[in-house]
Scaffold this motif. Structure first.
Motif, mmCIF file in Angstrom:
data_model
loop_
_atom_site.group_PDB
_atom_site.id
_atom_site.type_symbol
_atom_site.label_atom_id
_atom_site.label_comp_id
_atom_site.label_asym_id
_atom_site.label_seq_id
_atom_site.Cartn_x
_atom_site.Cartn_y
_atom_site.Cartn_z
ATOM 1 N N ALA A 1 -2.046 5.447 -4.251
ATOM 2 C CA ALA A 1 -2.820 6.613 -3.811
ATOM 3 C C ALA A 1 -3.815 6.242 -2.708
ATOM 4 C CB ALA A 1 -3.533 7.252 -5.001
ATOM 5 N N ARG A 2 -3.396 5.377 -1.806
ATOM 6 C CA ARG A 2 -4.255 5.006 -0.679
ATOM 7 C C ARG A 2 -3.616 5.507 0.610
ATOM 8 N NH1 ARG A 2 -8.533 1.707 -1.674
ATOM 9 N NH2 ARG A 2 -9.217 2.777 0.218
ATOM 10 N N ASP A 3 -4.347 6.322 1.338
ATOM 11 C CA ASP A 3 -3.851 6.928 2.567
ATOM 12 C C ASP A 3 -4.267 6.064 3.748
ATOM 13 O OD1 ASP A 3 -2.580 8.757 4.129
ATOM 14 O OD2 ASP A 3 -4.232 10.193 4.178
ATOM 15 N N VAL A 4 -3.290 5.495 4.442
ATOM 16 C CA VAL A 4 -3.562 4.669 5.612
ATOM 17 C C VAL A 4 -3.677 5.580 6.830
ATOM 18 C CG1 VAL A 4 -2.698 2.824 7.094
ATOM 19 C CG2 VAL A 4 -2.390 2.685 4.615
ATOM 20 N N VAL A 5 -4.778 5.449 7.570
ATOM 21 C CA VAL A 5 -5.031 6.352 8.704
ATOM 22 C C VAL A 5 -5.176 5.624 10.029
ATOM 23 C CG1 VAL A 5 -6.116 8.070 7.207
ATOM 24 C CG2 VAL A 5 -7.535 6.316 8.299
ATOM 25 N N GLY A 6 -5.189 4.292 10.013
ATOM 26 C CA GLY A 6 -5.370 3.591 11.277
ATOM 27 C C GLY A 6 -4.894 2.159 11.222
ATOM 28 N N VAL B 1 0.842 -1.193 0.000
ATOM 29 C CA VAL B 1 0.000 0.000 0.000
ATOM 30 C C VAL B 1 0.877 1.243 0.000
ATOM 31 C CG1 VAL B 1 -1.859 1.238 1.165
ATOM 32 C CG2 VAL B 1 -1.756 -1.265 1.293
ATOM 33 N N GLU B 2 0.655 2.137 -0.963
ATOM 34 C CA GLU B 2 1.466 3.348 -1.065
ATOM 35 C C GLU B 2 0.569 4.581 -1.159
ATOM 36 O OE1 GLU B 2 3.910 6.343 -1.185
ATOM 37 O OE2 GLU B 2 4.570 4.314 -0.674
ATOM 38 N N ARG B 3 0.940 5.612 -0.435
ATOM 39 C CA ARG B 3 0.157 6.847 -0.400
ATOM 40 C C ARG B 3 0.376 7.697 -1.637
ATOM 41 N NH1 ARG B 3 1.130 11.690 3.850
ATOM 42 N NH2 ARG B 3 3.246 11.213 3.201
ATOM 43 N N GLN B 4 1.615 7.742 -2.160
ATOM 44 C CA GLN B 4 1.914 8.616 -3.296
ATOM 45 C C GLN B 4 2.462 7.833 -4.478
ATOM 46 O OE1 GLN B 4 4.492 11.420 -1.217
ATOM 47 N NE2 GLN B 4 2.868 12.963 -1.294
ATOM 48 N N ALA B 5 3.703 7.370 -4.360
ATOM 49 C CA ALA B 5 4.332 6.672 -5.486
ATOM 50 C C ALA B 5 5.377 5.708 -4.962
ATOM 51 C CB ALA B 5 4.980 7.663 -6.446
#
Length: 556
Positions: A307-312, A259-263
């Motif tokens: 482009a998935r933002d992990v928040v918890g 899982v990656e937030r940006q690239a």
């Protein structure tokens, strides 16, 4: 359109269905093997077809329009069509009585030919004209553009962010400025205005206005949705540590999702040149190295979510659950945290306002062409700053490295210092800080402060690149795992205070070396407290974490 042959288009427009079919039939018979014939029954329909072709990046070689059409005659159509495809060749279909109008069209809208109806036999009256149109079009050069197209403004921060996202995810794209005629034509074809920038047009013609990264990722073919709800291993962060973990996890039979937030690549992916990585004696860019690692992970079966933002993060029995910003979640037997670090924010007047408009964090390699012949300033004294200075020295008139300390010796590798000293257009200003960034809509200069004399100096520049410090991405982990005072995650022996295991630890063993205070959650790379901040060590920790995951699973 990628992956299939793109044939140039021959467009015919005539409101008489019989004539329209006849023109299309004759054209297909002669040119159908190499060209796609598109016909329309009105000027409006033809313009709509041209706009779709424009968005899809398909070339138009020639347009044949009937002069006498209701609502919009052939001259009016060709005049508007020129705004979309200025290089397409143009011919007017006209009756003998309208030859004066045809001659007028040659003067008004630069029509190349006019054809008298009927044109029978086509071998004598139609094909020679169309052959000439095609030959003229070929000589001007108008090739298809199958890449993603981005229309924006050079000094638009959202435009810069979109370009960086595509570049770092290795998505081919073509950049068009709204100040250029072609950029305006694309906006017109998309039915949007300059206020909507950045505008992204996919190869299929889909138009995105100021897209969020997750929408952009989905539109260009990056995977954003997990294929399952439960995995053996979730790796959070796709820098060198996360990629190393994904390669070894998937290759050893674990159902792995990355899982990656940006690239992919993380901070290392922005390095213009890494020369001390084992096995690459001539050096390799961070983007090349991490792209190879991503492809290797995918080859072994890793699922990559972009482009998935992990928040918890939480434990539910034996499962470890990762929550996303949109409220969805995935679970796994084990999790590896490899979220890395980001450059710390530079605190000075004007910096925040001009970020993305002349002030950039990281190397921002997409800005290299704009630096040609210009003075460039780099803030920072570590390897990333030195690598960026070397990269921009090939484009800029001069590169100035601004260092708060006495020299580079305490923070930069020796080989990089030697390269910098040997590069004529790079200079180092020690004991210097940025006092302010100057400019209104974009950066026009910097005000520097000398730490020894406390004097200030204003210097012109349009590009300032910042490489200072390292801030871990761990705010979302508060209360879940133990962190040090700077936010880095403690693991293994660092969790044992006075020989005591961390609070809440339920297992009858000490945490493994890379295991956090939450059993089954491991940490690798720069985000780990006391880690060695190097690409090679991050990759090694990613691989080692997978070995410990196997040991953890065997204990269950």
């Amino acid at each position: 359109m990628t992956g299939r042959e793109v044939k140039p288009v021959l467009l015919t427009v005539d409101d008489d269905p019989g004539v329209s079919r006849a023109v299309a039939r004759d054209l297909r018979r002669r040119y159908g093997q190499d060209y796609r014939v598109v016909r329309a029954d009105s000027g409006q329909d033809a313009l709509a077809a041209l706009k779709e072709l424009k968005l899809r990046g398909e070339p138009v070689a020639a347009m044949l329009a009937d002069y006498r059409m209701p609502e919009m005659n052939g001259i009016e159509f060709l005049e508007r069509a020129m705004d979309l495809f200025p290089r397409a060749r143009r011919a007017l279909l006209t009756a003998y009585a309208d030859t004066d109008a045809a001659i007028q069209a040659i003067n008004i809208v630069d029509v190349d030919h006019y054809l008298l109806k009927p044109w029978d036999p086509p071998e004598e009256k139609l094909y020679p004209v169309v052959d000439a149109l095609i030959e003229m079009w070929r000589s001007t050069g108008d090739s298809p553009v199958p890449e993603v197209k981005v229309v924006g403004h050079r000094w638009s921060a959202p435009s810069h962010k979109t370009r960086e996202f595509l570049a770092r995810n290795t998505v081919p794209y073509r950049w068009f400025s709204v100040e250029e005629p072609e950029g305006g034509r694309l906006l017109d074809a998309a039915g949007v205005t300059a206020e909507d920038i950045p505008v992204v047009i996919t190869p299929t013609g889909e138009v995105l206005r100021q897209p969020a990264e997750v929408d952009l990722a989905r539109a260009v073919g990056l995977s954003t949705a997990p294929s399952a709800e439960f995995y053996d291993l979730v790796v959070v962060g796709a820098g060198p540590a996360g990629l190393g973990a994904a390669v070894y996890g998937a290759s050893e039979g674990l159902r792995t999702v990355l899982v990656e937030r940006q690239a992919t690549g993380g901070q290392a992916g922005q390095s213009s040149r890494i020369e001390n990585y084992l096995g690459f004696p001539d050096g390799v860019s961070g983007a090349q190295l991490t792209d190879r690692a991503r492809r290797q992970a995918v080859k072994f079966g890793t699922e990559v979510l972009s482009a998935r933002d992990v928040v918890g993060l939480e434990a539910r029995g034996s499962a470890r659950v990762v929550r996303f910003g949109d409220g969805t979640e995935i679970a796994a037997h084990a999790v590896i945290l490899a979220t890395g670090v980001s450059y710390r924010k530079l605190t000075a007047p004007g910096i925040d306002e001009l970020t993305g408009r002349g002030v950039y964090y990281g190397s921002a390699n997409t800005e290299a062409p704009a630096c040609a012949g210009q003075p460039v300033y780099v803030v920072g004294g570590a390897n990333s700053a030195g690598q960026a200075a070397m990269f921009f020295s090939r484009h800029a008139a001069s590169v100035t490295i601004l260092v708060r300390g006495e020299s580079l010796k305490d923070s930069m590798s020796h080989y990089l210092i030697e390269q910098i000293e040997a590069t004529e257009n790079i200079c180092v200003r020690a004991n210097t800080t940025v006092d302010a960034a100057l400019g209104d809509d974009h950066l026009t200069g910097v005000r520097l402060r000398d730490g020894v004399t406390d004097t200030v100096e204003e210097l012109p520049t349009s590009h300032l690149f910042v490489f200072i410090g390292a801030a871990p991405h761990t705010d979302w982990l508060g209360g879940v795992v133990e962190r040090d005072e700077l936010g880095f995650v403690r693991t293994g022996p660092d969790l044992l205070v006075g020989g005591e295991r961390p609070a809440g630890w339920l297992l009858d063993r000490d945490p493994y070396y890379l295991e956090s205070s939450q059993a089954g959650v491991f940490v690798a790379g720069d985000v780990r407290a006391e880690s060695v901040k190097r690409v090679a060590s991050a990759v090694g920790e990613g691989a080692m974490a997978v070995t410990l995951v196997h040991r953890y699973l065997e204990d269950q």
